[in-house]
Design an enzyme around this catalytic site. Structure first.
Site, PDB file in Angstrom:
ATOM      1  N   HIS A  68      50.267  21.736  21.846  1.00 17.83           N
ATOM      2  CA  HIS A  68      49.857  23.139  21.683  1.00 17.83           C
ATOM      3  C   HIS A  68      48.326  23.264  21.560  1.00 17.83           C
ATOM      4  CE1 HIS A  68      50.958  27.100  19.367  1.00 17.83           C
ATOM      5  NE2 HIS A  68      50.253  27.327  20.453  1.00 17.83           N
ATOM      6  N   LYS A  91      58.483  36.150  45.753  1.00 21.12           N
ATOM      7  CA  LYS A  91      59.771  35.478  45.942  1.00 21.12           C
ATOM      8  C   LYS A  91      60.859  36.104  45.063  1.00 21.12           C
ATOM      9  CE  LYS A  91      61.499  30.788  44.953  1.00 21.12           C
ATOM     10  NZ  LYS A  91      61.082  29.462  44.451  1.00 21.12           N
ATOM     11  N   TYR A 106      51.569  23.463  32.964  1.00 16.35           N
ATOM     12  CA  TYR A 106      51.133  24.748  33.525  1.00 16.35           C
ATOM     13  C   TYR A 106      49.637  24.723  33.814  1.00 16.35           C
ATOM     14  CZ  TYR A 106      49.326  29.540  33.435  1.00 16.35           C
ATOM     15  OH  TYR A 106      48.639  30.691  33.737  1.00 16.35           O
ATOM     16  N   LYS A 137      47.551  24.895  37.393  1.00 16.44           N
ATOM     17  CA  LYS A 137      46.562  25.935  37.711  1.00 16.44           C
ATOM     18  C   LYS A 137      45.196  25.291  38.015  1.00 16.44           C
ATOM     19  CE  LYS A 137      46.940  29.832  37.704  1.00 16.44           C
ATOM     20  NZ  LYS A 137      47.387  30.788  38.771  1.00 16.44           N
ATOM     21  N   THR A 150      43.376  30.949  34.959  1.00 18.72           N
ATOM     22  CA  THR A 150      43.503  31.115  33.509  1.00 18.72           C
ATOM     23  C   THR A 150      42.403  30.350  32.774  1.00 18.72           C
ATOM     24  OG1 THR A 150      44.892  30.384  31.668  1.00 18.72           O
ATOM     25  CG2 THR A 150      45.220  29.245  33.715  1.00 18.72           C
ATOM     26  N   ASP A 151      42.112  30.777  31.555  1.00 16.77           N
ATOM     27  CA  ASP A 151      41.154  30.009  30.742  1.00 16.77           C
ATOM     28  C   ASP A 151      41.765  28.699  30.245  1.00 16.77           C
ATOM     29  OD1 ASP A 151      42.926  31.054  28.858  1.00 16.77           O
ATOM     30  OD2 ASP A 151      41.395  31.919  27.554  1.00 16.77           O
ATOM     31  N   GLU A 152      43.102  28.555  30.408  1.00 13.39           N
ATOM     32  CA  GLU A 152      43.758  27.352  29.881  1.00 13.39           C
ATOM     33  C   GLU A 152      43.327  26.086  30.622  1.00 13.39           C
ATOM     34  OE1 GLU A 152      47.916  27.910  28.927  1.00 13.39           O
ATOM     35  OE2 GLU A 152      47.640  30.059  28.654  1.00 13.39           O
ATOM     36  N   ASN A 194      46.646  37.927  28.579  1.00  9.74           N
ATOM     37  CA  ASN A 194      46.835  39.363  28.815  1.00  9.74           C
ATOM     38  C   ASN A 194      48.007  39.883  27.985  1.00  9.74           C
ATOM     39  OD1 ASN A 194      46.040  40.129  32.261  1.00  9.74           O
ATOM     40  ND2 ASN A 194      45.135  38.573  30.996  1.00  9.74           N
ATOM     41  N   PHE A 251      54.124  40.480  36.042  1.00  6.53           N
ATOM     42  CA  PHE A 251      53.436  41.274  35.013  1.00  6.53           C
ATOM     43  C   PHE A 251      52.065  41.772  35.496  1.00  6.53           C
ATOM     44  CE2 PHE A 251      50.614  40.392  31.106  1.00  6.53           C
ATOM     45  CZ  PHE A 251      50.577  41.731  30.728  1.00  6.53           C
TER      46      PHE A 251
HETATM   47  P1  NAD Z   1      54.507  36.440  35.905  1.00  9.59           P
HETATM   48  O1  NAD Z   1      55.302  35.205  35.619  1.00  9.59           O
HETATM   49  O2  NAD Z   1      54.804  37.693  35.160  1.00  9.59           O
HETATM   50  O3  NAD Z   1      54.638  36.811  37.461  1.00  9.59           O
HETATM   51  C1  NAD Z   1      54.595  35.848  38.463  1.00  9.59           C
HETATM   52  C2  NAD Z   1      55.099  36.473  39.747  1.00  9.59           C
HETATM   53  O4  NAD Z   1      54.991  35.491  40.798  1.00  9.59           O
HETATM   54  C3  NAD Z   1      56.560  36.903  39.693  1.00  9.59           C
HETATM   55  O5  NAD Z   1      56.708  38.181  40.270  1.00  9.59           O
HETATM   56  C4  NAD Z   1      57.280  35.849  40.519  1.00  9.59           C
HETATM   57  O6  NAD Z   1      58.470  36.327  41.165  1.00  9.59           O
HETATM   58  C5  NAD Z   1      56.205  35.474  41.527  1.00  9.59           C
HETATM   59  N1  NAD Z   1      56.399  34.125  42.075  1.00  9.59           N
HETATM   60  C6  NAD Z   1      56.628  32.982  41.379  1.00  9.59           C
HETATM   61  N2  NAD Z   1      56.781  31.951  42.239  1.00  9.59           N
HETATM   62  C7  NAD Z   1      56.616  32.457  43.492  1.00  9.59           C
HETATM   63  C8  NAD Z   1      56.630  31.883  44.787  1.00  9.59           C
HETATM   64  N3  NAD Z   1      56.870  30.575  44.980  1.00  9.59           N
HETATM   65  N4  NAD Z   1      56.400  32.684  45.848  1.00  9.59           N
HETATM   66  C9  NAD Z   1      56.168  34.024  45.678  1.00  9.59           C
HETATM   67  N5  NAD Z   1      56.169  34.617  44.479  1.00  9.59           N
HETATM   68  C10 NAD Z   1      56.389  33.838  43.393  1.00  9.59           C
HETATM   69  O7  NAD Z   1      52.996  35.997  35.742  1.00  9.59           O
HETATM   70  P2  NAD Z   1      51.733  36.832  35.257  1.00  9.59           P
HETATM   71  O8  NAD Z   1      51.627  36.723  33.786  1.00  9.59           O
HETATM   72  O9  NAD Z   1      51.736  38.155  35.908  1.00  9.59           O
HETATM   73  O10 NAD Z   1      50.544  35.937  35.863  1.00  9.59           O
HETATM   74  C11 NAD Z   1      50.022  36.206  37.165  1.00  9.59           C
HETATM   75  C12 NAD Z   1      48.887  35.253  37.453  1.00  9.59           C
HETATM   76  O11 NAD Z   1      47.863  35.416  36.467  1.00  9.59           O
HETATM   77  C13 NAD Z   1      49.268  33.783  37.405  1.00  9.59           C
HETATM   78  O12 NAD Z   1      48.574  33.119  38.443  1.00  9.59           O
HETATM   79  C14 NAD Z   1      48.788  33.306  36.039  1.00  9.59           C
HETATM   80  O13 NAD Z   1      48.473  31.937  36.069  1.00  9.59           O
HETATM   81  C15 NAD Z   1      47.538  34.164  35.880  1.00  9.59           C
HETATM   82  N6  NAD Z   1      47.137  34.438  34.496  1.00  9.59           N
HETATM   83  C16 NAD Z   1      48.025  34.977  33.612  1.00  9.59           C
HETATM   84  C17 NAD Z   1      47.611  35.285  32.320  1.00  9.59           C
HETATM   85  C18 NAD Z   1      48.547  35.912  31.334  1.00  9.59           C
HETATM   86  O14 NAD Z   1      48.182  36.106  30.168  1.00  9.59           O
HETATM   87  N7  NAD Z   1      49.763  36.317  31.718  1.00  9.59           N
HETATM   88  C19 NAD Z   1      46.287  35.018  31.934  1.00  9.59           C
HETATM   89  C20 NAD Z   1      45.399  34.461  32.867  1.00  9.59           C
HETATM   90  C21 NAD Z   1      45.839  34.185  34.146  1.00  9.59           C
HETATM   91  P1  TYD Z   2      52.249  32.612  25.166  1.00 11.20           P
HETATM   92  O1  TYD Z   2      52.508  34.088  25.163  1.00 11.20           O
HETATM   93  O2  TYD Z   2      53.364  31.714  25.624  1.00 11.20           O
HETATM   94  O3  TYD Z   2      50.899  32.352  25.966  1.00 11.20           O
HETATM   95  P2  TYD Z   2      50.045  30.986  26.166  1.00 11.20           P
HETATM   96  O4  TYD Z   2      50.809  29.822  25.667  1.00 11.20           O
HETATM   97  O5  TYD Z   2      49.855  30.950  27.652  1.00 11.20           O
HETATM   98  O6  TYD Z   2      48.774  31.202  25.397  1.00 11.20           O
HETATM   99  O7  TYD Z   2      51.878  32.179  23.682  1.00 11.20           O
HETATM  100  C1  TYD Z   2      50.776  32.728  23.002  1.00 11.20           C
HETATM  101  C2  TYD Z   2      50.627  31.982  21.689  1.00 11.20           C
HETATM  102  O8  TYD Z   2      51.772  32.267  20.863  1.00 11.20           O
HETATM  103  C3  TYD Z   2      50.623  30.466  21.853  1.00 11.20           C
HETATM  104  O9  TYD Z   2      49.711  29.902  20.920  1.00 11.20           O
HETATM  105  C4  TYD Z   2      52.036  30.045  21.535  1.00 11.20           C
HETATM  106  C5  TYD Z   2      52.469  31.086  20.522  1.00 11.20           C
HETATM  107  N1  TYD Z   2      53.911  31.442  20.528  1.00 11.20           N
HETATM  108  C6  TYD Z   2      54.625  31.447  19.312  1.00 11.20           C
HETATM  109  O10 TYD Z   2      54.095  31.121  18.229  1.00 11.20           O
HETATM  110  N2  TYD Z   2      55.944  31.816  19.349  1.00 11.20           N
HETATM  111  C7  TYD Z   2      56.586  32.163  20.515  1.00 11.20           C
HETATM  112  O11 TYD Z   2      57.792  32.463  20.495  1.00 11.20           O
HETATM  113  C8  TYD Z   2      55.827  32.166  21.738  1.00 11.20           C
HETATM  114  C9  TYD Z   2      56.476  32.533  23.042  1.00 11.20           C
HETATM  115  C10 TYD Z   2      54.491  31.800  21.685  1.00 11.20           C
END
Ligand code: NAD
Ligand code: TYD
Length: 353
Positions: free
Chosen positions: A293, A36, A159, A163, A134-136, A189, A12
């Site tokens: 949670h 991967k 998770y 991280k 992440t902020d988590e 995001n 993403f």
């Molecule tokens: P995502 O799950 O959409 O994408 C992860 C990507 O990493 C995928 O393309 C997957 O194929 C690849 N991948 C997984 N394991 C792999 C491996 N062993 N080797 C090579 N590639 C591998 O995740 P995302 O939401 O795009 O998140 C990207 C980064 O941003 C992560 O590090 C996540 O912790 C961080 N992040 C995400 C959010 C969010 O809201 N999505 C917020 C803060 C930080």
């Molecule tokens: P998520 O998108 O999984 O992100 P994160 O857990 O990393 O913050 O979830 C965002 C919020 O939404 C989280 O508080 C969990 C909640 N949630 C639901 O209530 N229902 C759902 O089906 C999902 C996937 C998440």
């Protein structure tokens, strides 16, 4: 920066970042997307970029970040001078069902990248390893307060613990080996190409199928939401203006309860489909809470704003509309993503609730 290795570039945020760099910056070098292709990785996310730049400025390597030799070869083959490390297992619910892949990719994979960077770069200072986190990692807040760069780590899910471990390794390589690193910790995001296991795309797709909208617990957990392109611009700002060794928090300054998000998505979808405002709210279904949670995340991002001049460009009302519109215009992408492994997984793990 001449050759940037982007790990997880088929996911993403990684795919949005690669598109952002090619389309919205003056970067003239090469990007090597190392992914991967797990269930979350989708080369289709970058088919437009591949069509324009493949073989000249864009290269794709299907490699596991845990593969020592594979990563070493990519450093050499492209003479990598910058790493932007996104690759991770990223879904909290999956980490609860099975943490092993999170430990492997997020911790061992980051370690392997750091080792390769150190071996390939030696004492060079004109290079950069940027780690995305992440902020988590900061834990869970009560009704008040914010996460700062100085907030002690207190991860609570497999998770966020994985991280946090990777963040500590990156810091250790800075202090111990002098590796030129930067780190960023970002809030939730949303936007185009978001995998539909996450809340916002899940809501859009379930509304399209008129399926239940699962809300965990009382729906009052709070997240801070940032439009994905603003996360990408923040990362690029850190790469070009950030101070080596520093960590920057990135956020939307946009706190919402989950139920507010659900209601907003329902209302926009109703408007798009010419239904009355509350039409889709009948699909809202409160389900068993996620174990452990985290109640509230809220991030203070004053440092990147005041020191590097970054700011968000899309407010939530604009961003959520753009997101819904993107999903409504990309039916084939949705169909492809919902086929195969993800369909089996969701049937097994979600629809039993
Ligand atoms: P995502 O799950 O959409 O994408 C992860 C990507 O990493 C995928 O393309 C997957 O194929 C690849 N991948 C997984 N394991 C792999 C491996 N062993 N080797 C090579 N590639 C591998 O995740 P995302 O939401 O795009 O998140 C990207 C980064 O941003 C992560 O590090 C996540 O912790 C961080 N992040 C995400 C959010 C969010 O809201 N999505 C917020 C803060 C930080
Ligand atoms: P998520 O998108 O999984 O992100 P994160 O857990 O990393 O913050 O979830 C965002 C919020 O939404 C989280 O508080 C969990 C909640 N949630 C639901 O209530 N229902 C759902 O089906 C999902 C996937 C998440």
């Amino acid at each position: 920066m001449k050759a940037i290795m982007v790990t997880g570039g088929a996911g993403f945020i990684g795919s949005n970042f690669i598109r952002y760099v090619f389309e919205k910056t003056d970067f003239q070098g090469k990007i090597i997307n190392v992914d991967k292709l797990t269930y979350a990785g989708n080369p289709e996310n970058l088919s437009d970029i591949a069509a324009k730049f493949s073989g000249s400025r864009y290269f794709f390597e299907q490699t596991d970040i845990c593969d020592k030799e594979g990563i070493a070869n990519i450093f050499k083959k492209y003479d990598i001078d910058t790493v932007v490390h996104f690759a991770a297992e990223s879904h909290v619910d999956r980490s609860i069902l099975g943490p092993k892949d999170f430990i492997e990719t997020n911790i061992v994979g980051t370690f392997n990248l750091l080792e390769n960077a150190r071996n390939y770069w030696g004492d060079r200072k004109d290079v950069r390893f940027h780690h995305i986190s992440t902020d988590e990692v900061y834990g869970s807040l009560g009704e008040t307060g914010y996460f700062y760069e100085t907030t002690p780590y207190d991860p609570r899910s497999p998770y966020s613990a994985s991280k946090a471990s990777s963040d500590h390794l990156v810091e250790a390589y800075k202090h111990t080996y002098g590796l030129p690193i930067t780190k960023s910790n970002c809030s939730n995001n949303y936007g185009p190409y978001h995998f539909p296991e996450k809340l916002i795309p899940l809501l859009i797709l379930n509304i399209l199928a008129e399926k239940p909208l699962p809300v965990y617990g009382d729906g009052l957990n709070v997240r801070d939401w940032l439009y994905v392109e603003d996360h990408c611009s923040a990362i690029y700002t850190i790469l070009t203006k950030g101070k080596v060794g520093e960590t920057y928090n990135i956020g939307g300054e946009n706190e919402r309860t989950n139920i507010e998000i659900v209601n907003t998505v329902c209302e926009i979808m109703a408007e798009k489909h010419g239904k009355e405002k509350d039409f889709y709210k009948k699909l809202i279904t409160f389900v068993k809470d996620r174990p452990g949670h985290d109640r509230r995340y809220a991030i203070n991002c004053d440092k990147i704003k005041s020191e590097l001049g970054w700011k968000q460009s899309v407010n939530f009302e604009q961003g959520i509309r753009k997101t819904v519109e993107w999903y409504l215009s990309n039916a084939q992408w949705i169909k492809n993503v919902q086929s195969g492994e993800y369909k089996n997984w969701i049937n097994k793990n979600y629809e039993k609730r």
